[in-house]
Design an enzyme around this catalytic site. Sequence first.
Site, PDB file in Angstrom:
ATOM      1  N   GLU A  84       0.803  -1.219   0.000  1.00 18.20           N
ATOM      2  CA  GLU A  84       0.000   0.000   0.000  1.00 18.20           C
ATOM      3  C   GLU A  84       0.836   1.270   0.000  1.00 18.20           C
ATOM      4  OE1 GLU A  84      -1.792  -1.375   3.841  1.00 18.20           O
ATOM      5  OE2 GLU A  84      -1.546   0.723   4.353  1.00 18.20           O
ATOM      6  N   CYS A  97       3.711   8.424  -0.125  1.00 18.04           N
ATOM      7  CA  CYS A  97       4.369   7.557   0.857  1.00 18.04           C
ATOM      8  C   CYS A  97       4.282   6.129   0.338  1.00 18.04           C
ATOM      9  CB  CYS A  97       3.652   7.691   2.193  1.00 18.04           C
ATOM     10  SG  CYS A  97       4.230   6.544   3.453  1.00 18.04           S
ATOM     11  N   CYS A 104       6.766  -6.665   7.082  1.00 19.40           N
ATOM     12  CA  CYS A 104       7.920  -6.045   7.739  1.00 19.40           C
ATOM     13  C   CYS A 104       8.344  -6.958   8.867  1.00 19.40           C
ATOM     14  CB  CYS A 104       7.501  -4.684   8.311  1.00 19.40           C
ATOM     15  SG  CYS A 104       8.855  -3.770   9.080  1.00 19.40           S
ATOM     16  N   CYS A 108       7.133  -3.432  15.340  1.00 20.24           N
ATOM     17  CA  CYS A 108       6.906  -2.329  16.276  1.00 20.24           C
ATOM     18  C   CYS A 108       5.498  -2.477  16.863  1.00 20.24           C
ATOM     19  CB  CYS A 108       7.062  -0.987  15.565  1.00 20.24           C
ATOM     20  SG  CYS A 108       8.729  -0.746  14.935  1.00 20.24           S
ATOM     21  N   CYS A 111       2.328  -0.713  15.182  1.00 14.87           N
ATOM     22  CA  CYS A 111       2.224  -0.695  13.725  1.00 14.87           C
ATOM     23  C   CYS A 111       1.563  -1.953  13.176  1.00 14.87           C
ATOM     24  CB  CYS A 111       3.631  -0.541  13.145  1.00 14.87           C
ATOM     25  SG  CYS A 111       3.668  -0.473  11.360  1.00 14.87           S
ATOM     26  N   GLY A 157       7.332  -1.701   5.689  1.00 14.42           N
ATOM     27  CA  GLY A 157       8.674  -2.222   5.464  1.00 14.42           C
ATOM     28  C   GLY A 157       9.746  -1.343   6.070  1.00 14.42           C
ATOM     29  N   GLU A 158      10.929  -1.915   6.178  1.00  8.86           N
ATOM     30  CA  GLU A 158      12.084  -1.171   6.681  1.00  8.86           C
ATOM     31  C   GLU A 158      13.038  -0.978   5.502  1.00  8.86           C
ATOM     32  OE1 GLU A 158      13.397   0.520   9.355  1.00  8.86           O
ATOM     33  OE2 GLU A 158      15.074   0.661   7.972  1.00  8.86           O
ATOM     34  N   LEU A 213      12.199   7.295  16.453  1.00  8.78           N
ATOM     35  CA  LEU A 213      12.819   7.235  17.780  1.00  8.78           C
ATOM     36  C   LEU A 213      11.835   6.674  18.812  1.00  8.78           C
ATOM     37  CD1 LEU A 213      15.472   7.895  19.238  1.00  8.78           C
ATOM     38  CD2 LEU A 213      14.551  10.162  19.735  1.00  8.78           C
ATOM     39  N   HIS A 214      10.733   7.353  18.982  1.00  6.24           N
ATOM     40  CA  HIS A 214       9.597   6.885  19.815  1.00  6.24           C
ATOM     41  C   HIS A 214       9.856   6.763  21.313  1.00  6.24           C
ATOM     42  CE1 HIS A 214       7.983   6.432  15.904  1.00  6.24           C
ATOM     43  NE2 HIS A 214       8.263   5.167  15.696  1.00  6.24           N
ATOM     44  N   CYS A 331       0.218   2.981   8.614  1.00  9.32           N
ATOM     45  CA  CYS A 331       1.008   1.933   7.971  1.00  9.32           C
ATOM     46  C   CYS A 331       0.412   0.545   8.077  1.00  9.32           C
ATOM     47  CB  CYS A 331       2.361   1.861   8.672  1.00  9.32           C
ATOM     48  SG  CYS A 331       3.559   2.906   7.956  1.00  9.32           S
TER      49      CYS A 331
HETATM   50  N1  SAH Z   1      10.469   0.999   9.074  1.00  3.17           N
HETATM   51  C1  SAH Z   1      10.582   2.415   8.884  1.00  3.17           C
HETATM   52  C2  SAH Z   1       9.552   2.992   7.942  1.00  3.17           C
HETATM   53  C3  SAH Z   1       8.135   2.533   8.119  1.00  3.17           C
HETATM   54  S1  SAH Z   1       7.295   3.012   9.594  1.00  3.17           S
HETATM   55  C4  SAH Z   1      10.571   3.121  10.219  1.00  3.17           C
HETATM   56  O1  SAH Z   1      10.410   2.473  11.237  1.00  3.17           O
HETATM   57  O2  SAH Z   1      10.762   4.323  10.248  1.00  3.17           O
HETATM   58  C5  SAH Z   1       7.295   4.735   9.473  1.00  3.17           C
HETATM   59  C6  SAH Z   1       6.520   5.459  10.492  1.00  3.17           C
HETATM   60  O3  SAH Z   1       5.140   5.093  10.415  1.00  3.17           O
HETATM   61  C7  SAH Z   1       6.851   5.222  11.946  1.00  3.17           C
HETATM   62  O4  SAH Z   1       7.863   5.997  12.440  1.00  3.17           O
HETATM   63  C8  SAH Z   1       5.616   5.729  12.572  1.00  3.17           C
HETATM   64  O5  SAH Z   1       5.815   7.086  12.775  1.00  3.17           O
HETATM   65  C9  SAH Z   1       4.535   5.567  11.554  1.00  3.17           C
HETATM   66  N2  SAH Z   1       3.477   4.687  12.014  1.00  3.17           N
HETATM   67  C10 SAH Z   1       3.344   3.355  11.868  1.00  3.17           C
HETATM   68  N3  SAH Z   1       2.219   2.915  12.454  1.00  3.17           N
HETATM   69  C11 SAH Z   1       1.619   3.989  12.991  1.00  3.17           C
HETATM   70  C12 SAH Z   1       0.429   4.193  13.735  1.00  3.17           C
HETATM   71  N4  SAH Z   1      -0.383   3.181  14.065  1.00  3.17           N
HETATM   72  N5  SAH Z   1       0.132   5.465  14.102  1.00  3.17           N
HETATM   73  C13 SAH Z   1       0.943   6.496  13.785  1.00  3.17           C
HETATM   74  N6  SAH Z   1       2.072   6.360  13.090  1.00  3.17           N
HETATM   75  C14 SAH Z   1       2.422   5.128  12.695  1.00  3.17           C
END
Ligand code: SAH
Length: 343
Positions: A84, A97, A104, A108, A111, A157-158, A213-214, A331
């Site tokens: 997507e 995007c 992935c 996380c 996600c 994905g990463e 970072l989170h 995502c």
């Molecule tokens: N793997 C890479 C790129 C994909 S995730 C990475 O980790 O950066 C990219 C971003 O998507 C994450 O940093 C997060 O900010 C966002 N993201 C994913 N799931 C989310 C959710 N449920 N709510 C808000 N942001 C989300």
Amino acid sequence: MNSNYLELENLITSLGEKKFRAGQIFRSLHLGLDFSEMTDISKQFRERLESQFDAQPVKILKHLESVDGTMKFLFALRDNNVIEGVLMKYNHGYSLCISTQVGCRMHCAFCASGLHGLVRNLEPGEILGEVIAVNRFLGGGIGEKRKVINIVLMGSGEPLDNYDNTIKFIRLISEKNGINISQRNISLSTSGIVPKMFELANENLSINLTVSLHSPFDEERQKIMPVAKTYKINQILDACANYFEKTGRRYIFEYVLIKGENDTQRHAQALINLLGGRPCHINLIRLNEVKENDLKCGTDKDAYRFLGVLEKAGLSATVRRKMGEDIDGACGQLRQRYLEENE
Ligand code: SAH
């Protein structure tokens, strides 16, 4: 579709055709045409190409439009996997995007992309295919006529876990004979794969580096992002400093605000201690709640209060605009819905 201009030229001449044909075909491929639509080459050659190659490996399966104008695309690949992408309209044009992998393996906590783990890496031509498909959908052409002018590698994905293909994609999308999106308008988001961040700094690209970072604390970060067990925050900061030194480009941290988990005064203060004085920007993201976990989003007021604390300490930070909430904007959500419906 994985070929750059030179590679395509070699391929076309190896098939016994004139060099200039490569120019026509490269242009047509980047416009989103199938071989059957390339009427400026002979029917015989078109059919030969069609039997051997895949002109457009990515097709739009479905698109959803949000009340705020954001669009979500579900793409089908040749092997029937789906990925997507999200299209956002800004004043100056469209930003897309896109995904770099099917699924992935980062897992996380917040996600939806990693729910089923990694299925496979996308090829450079498939990542490119997402852009080509949407650009054509919007009625865009190549070069000056492109409609997509900004790319964020922030979908499922990463990207640094599919390093070579992602780098090749970045060079393909910024080739002068193709859609030609400026590398300055491309952002790559990583969960912090430190060795690859160092490698990226040596690629001679001028893209923007964004790091998820989170949390300012390693231990708490590990609970949200398993990859944090392998790479510590200090190592990430060193890799970012190196990126700035090599490229002169300021880096960005993404910080998804999760209610009660990483959005307290203690977290804000630790972020200030960690990032104060660095050439970086902090993008605060209000969590998009997904039904697959119990994590909650705080109020808008909470987000702006957190922002205020950072700003008061002199940090450059913003709260990201909320977009596409009504269309599974986060995502991996749309693909997840599709997989559920088609099981
Ligand atoms: N793997 C890479 C790129 C994909 S995730 C990475 O980790 O950066 C990219 C971003 O998507 C994450 O940093 C997060 O900010 C966002 N993201 C994913 N799931 C989310 C959710 N449920 N709510 C808000 N942001 C989300």
